[in-house]
Design an enzyme around this catalytic site. Structure first.
Site, PDB file in Angstrom:
ATOM      1  N   ASP A  34       0.830  -1.092  -0.021  1.00 14.79           N
ATOM      2  CA  ASP A  34      -0.089  -0.034   0.079  1.00 14.79           C
ATOM      3  C   ASP A  34       0.885   1.201  -0.079  1.00 14.79           C
ATOM      4  O   ASP A  34       2.039   1.399   0.489  1.00 14.79           O
ATOM      5  CB  ASP A  34      -0.846   0.009   1.172  1.00 14.79           C
ATOM      6  CG  ASP A  34      -2.055   0.848   1.017  1.00 14.79           C
ATOM      7  OD1 ASP A  34      -2.467   1.327  -0.041  1.00 14.79           O
ATOM      8  OD2 ASP A  34      -2.760   1.179   1.954  1.00 14.79           O
ATOM      9  N   ASN A  82     -11.117  -2.717  -5.274  1.00 14.34           N
ATOM     10  CA  ASN A  82     -10.390  -1.735  -5.996  1.00 14.34           C
ATOM     11  C   ASN A  82     -10.969  -1.487  -7.531  1.00 14.34           C
ATOM     12  O   ASN A  82     -10.435  -0.238  -7.917  1.00 14.34           O
ATOM     13  CB  ASN A  82      -8.813  -2.034  -6.266  1.00 14.34           C
ATOM     14  CG  ASN A  82      -8.082  -2.186  -4.849  1.00 14.34           C
ATOM     15  OD1 ASN A  82      -7.277  -2.930  -4.903  1.00 14.34           O
ATOM     16  ND2 ASN A  82      -8.079  -1.074  -4.005  1.00 14.34           N
TER      17      ASN A  82
HETATM   18  C1  IPE Z   1      -5.353  -2.849  -0.284  1.00  9.57           C
HETATM   19  O1  IPE Z   1      -4.950  -1.520  -0.359  1.00  9.57           O
HETATM   20  C2  IPE Z   1      -5.512  -3.617  -1.514  1.00  9.57           C
HETATM   21  C3  IPE Z   1      -4.123  -3.688  -2.195  1.00  9.57           C
HETATM   22  C4  IPE Z   1      -2.934  -3.256  -1.598  1.00  9.57           C
HETATM   23  C5  IPE Z   1      -4.234  -4.265  -3.298  1.00  9.57           C
HETATM   24  P1  IPE Z   1      -6.219  -0.355  -0.536  1.00  9.57           P
HETATM   25  O2  IPE Z   1      -5.359   1.041  -0.729  1.00  9.57           O
HETATM   26  O3  IPE Z   1      -7.035  -0.705  -1.576  1.00  9.57           O
HETATM   27  O4  IPE Z   1      -6.857  -0.515   0.840  1.00  9.57           O
HETATM   28  P2  IPE Z   1      -7.766   0.486   1.795  1.00  9.57           P
HETATM   29  O5  IPE Z   1      -8.569   1.302   0.858  1.00  9.57           O
HETATM   30  O6  IPE Z   1      -6.642   1.719   2.327  1.00  9.57           O
HETATM   31  O7  IPE Z   1      -8.102   0.015   2.854  1.00  9.57           O
HETATM   32  C1  IPE Z   2      -1.538   0.116  -3.628  1.00 13.48           C
HETATM   33  O1  IPE Z   2      -1.548   1.674  -3.467  1.00 13.48           O
HETATM   34  C2  IPE Z   2      -1.700  -0.365  -4.621  1.00 13.48           C
HETATM   35  C3  IPE Z   2      -3.119  -0.877  -4.933  1.00 13.48           C
HETATM   36  C4  IPE Z   2      -4.139  -0.868  -4.425  1.00 13.48           C
HETATM   37  C5  IPE Z   2      -3.493  -1.364  -6.257  1.00 13.48           C
HETATM   38  P1  IPE Z   2      -2.608   2.382  -3.505  1.00 13.48           P
HETATM   39  O2  IPE Z   2      -2.906   2.927  -4.960  1.00 13.48           O
HETATM   40  O3  IPE Z   2      -3.612   2.075  -2.637  1.00 13.48           O
HETATM   41  O4  IPE Z   2      -1.791   3.942  -2.602  1.00 13.48           O
HETATM   42  P2  IPE Z   2      -2.473   4.758  -1.674  1.00 13.48           P
HETATM   43  O5  IPE Z   2      -3.092   4.004  -0.568  1.00 13.48           O
HETATM   44  O6  IPE Z   2      -3.604   5.443  -2.400  1.00 13.48           O
HETATM   45  O7  IPE Z   2      -1.454   5.737  -1.460  1.00 13.48           O
HETATM   46 MG    MG Z   3      -4.195   2.436  -0.718  1.00 12.12          MG
END
Ligand code: IPE
Ligand code: IPE
Ligand code: MG
Length: 266
Positions: A34, A82
């Site tokens: 993340d 997502n």
């Molecule tokens: C979790 O990250 C999913 C992945 C890393 C693929 P998210 O960014 O989607 O999670 P939340 O929304 O912060 O809970």
């Molecule tokens: C994790 O990084 C990757 C996926 C969930 C695909 P994020 O895209 O959630 O990055 P933040 O949380 O917005 O910084």
């Molecule tokens: Mg995220």
């Protein structure tokens, strides 16, 4: 709890950082990658650039886990939630998965990695599905690290799917409901055949599970770091493993001389 053991390739003592105890490595590491978006924003870049940088970090993490003798690495790449992101970001991620898989397959084969994609793969773009089938088949017999990429994965949907599969068999008279135990249930999950993760790493500081491996993480040790995924370097991985090696795992019992499955007192 899945009792099946992951294949644990033996670690190469020349490769393993001296601070790590080879006898107390996690057999299976899970990671919620993340913080890609925040990493990009901090640099005034589009979110996509964070995802692109994140791929390089995943490749390095896999290489280290493989070199250091960790049996399985499970990475959360795309959750069932997502899809609610802007269409442009979802399309970029799907195209990125496709590009990376096509480019990296040969290296994965060479490194003896066994790759699997966990989740409901049906809604993925056709081109990606073809590559996933090919990569899964071509690496199925590999003896190296088990690399699981969770794609359109959700813990709740995985549990519902498992319940439905068992209910179907019971309804057809092939299964006595009284015979359903934890082992049989775990065998219906996408992770069937791998030991449960010993260590869960979440980057970017969020203190939540976000629908990841709800069953399998029952007794995982949690390591949450403020480091954003694209900055998760060798040192950050080492810090997570050292944190893990310092834990006393009790599995609901009382404190004993057993640490991470190994007797620590004479
Ligand atoms: C979790 O990250 C999913 C992945 C890393 C693929 P998210 O960014 O989607 O999670 P939340 O929304 O912060 O809970
Ligand atoms: C994790 O990084 C990757 C996926 C969930 C695909 P994020 O895209 O959630 O990055 P933040 O949380 O917005 O910084
Ligand atoms: Mg995220």
């Amino acid at each position: 709890m899945s009792r099946a053991l992951a294949t644990t390739p033996s670690s190469d003592p020349d490769q393993l950082p001296a601070q790590l105890d080879p006898a107390r490595l996690p057999r299976h590491v899970a990671v919620i990658m993340d913080g890609n978006g925040r990493w990009a924003r901090q640099r005034g870049l589009p979110r996509a650039m964070g995802h692109r940088a994140g791929v390089e970090v995943l490749k390095r993490t896999l290489r280290h886990c493989s070199d250091w003798g960790i049996g399985a690495l499970t990475a959360y790449a795309f959750s069932t939630e997502n899809w609610t992101r802007p269409g442009e970001e979802v399309a970029f991620l799907m195209a990125l998965f496709e590009r990376v898989l096509a480019k990296e397959l040969e290296a994965l084969e060479r490194q003896q990695v066994r790759i699997r994609f966990l989740g409901d793969l049906e809604p993925l773009p056709e081109g990606l599905k073809v590559l996933i089938t090919d990569a899964t088949e071509r690496t199925a017999g590999n003896a190296g690290i088990h690399f699981n990429v969770c794609t359109n994965y959700g813990g709740r949907s995985e549990l519902v799917r498992a319940a439905r599969r068992l209910a179907d068999r019971a309804a057809r008279g092939e299964l006595d409901p009284a015979s359903i135990d934890e082992e049989l249930f775990a065998a219906q999950l996408f992770t069937a055949g791998d030991a449960d993760p010993d260590l869960l790493i979440r980057t970017s500081g969020e203190q939540r599970i976000s629908n990841f491996l709800l069953w399998q993480l029952a007794y995982a040790e949690l390591h949450i770091t403020e480091v954003l995924w694209p900055d998760f370097d060798t040192e950050a991985l080492l810090a997570a493993l050292l944190d893990y090696q310092g834990r006393q795992r009790r599995f609901g019992g009382v404190q004993s001389g057993v640490q991470n499955g190994v007797e620590t007192t004479p």
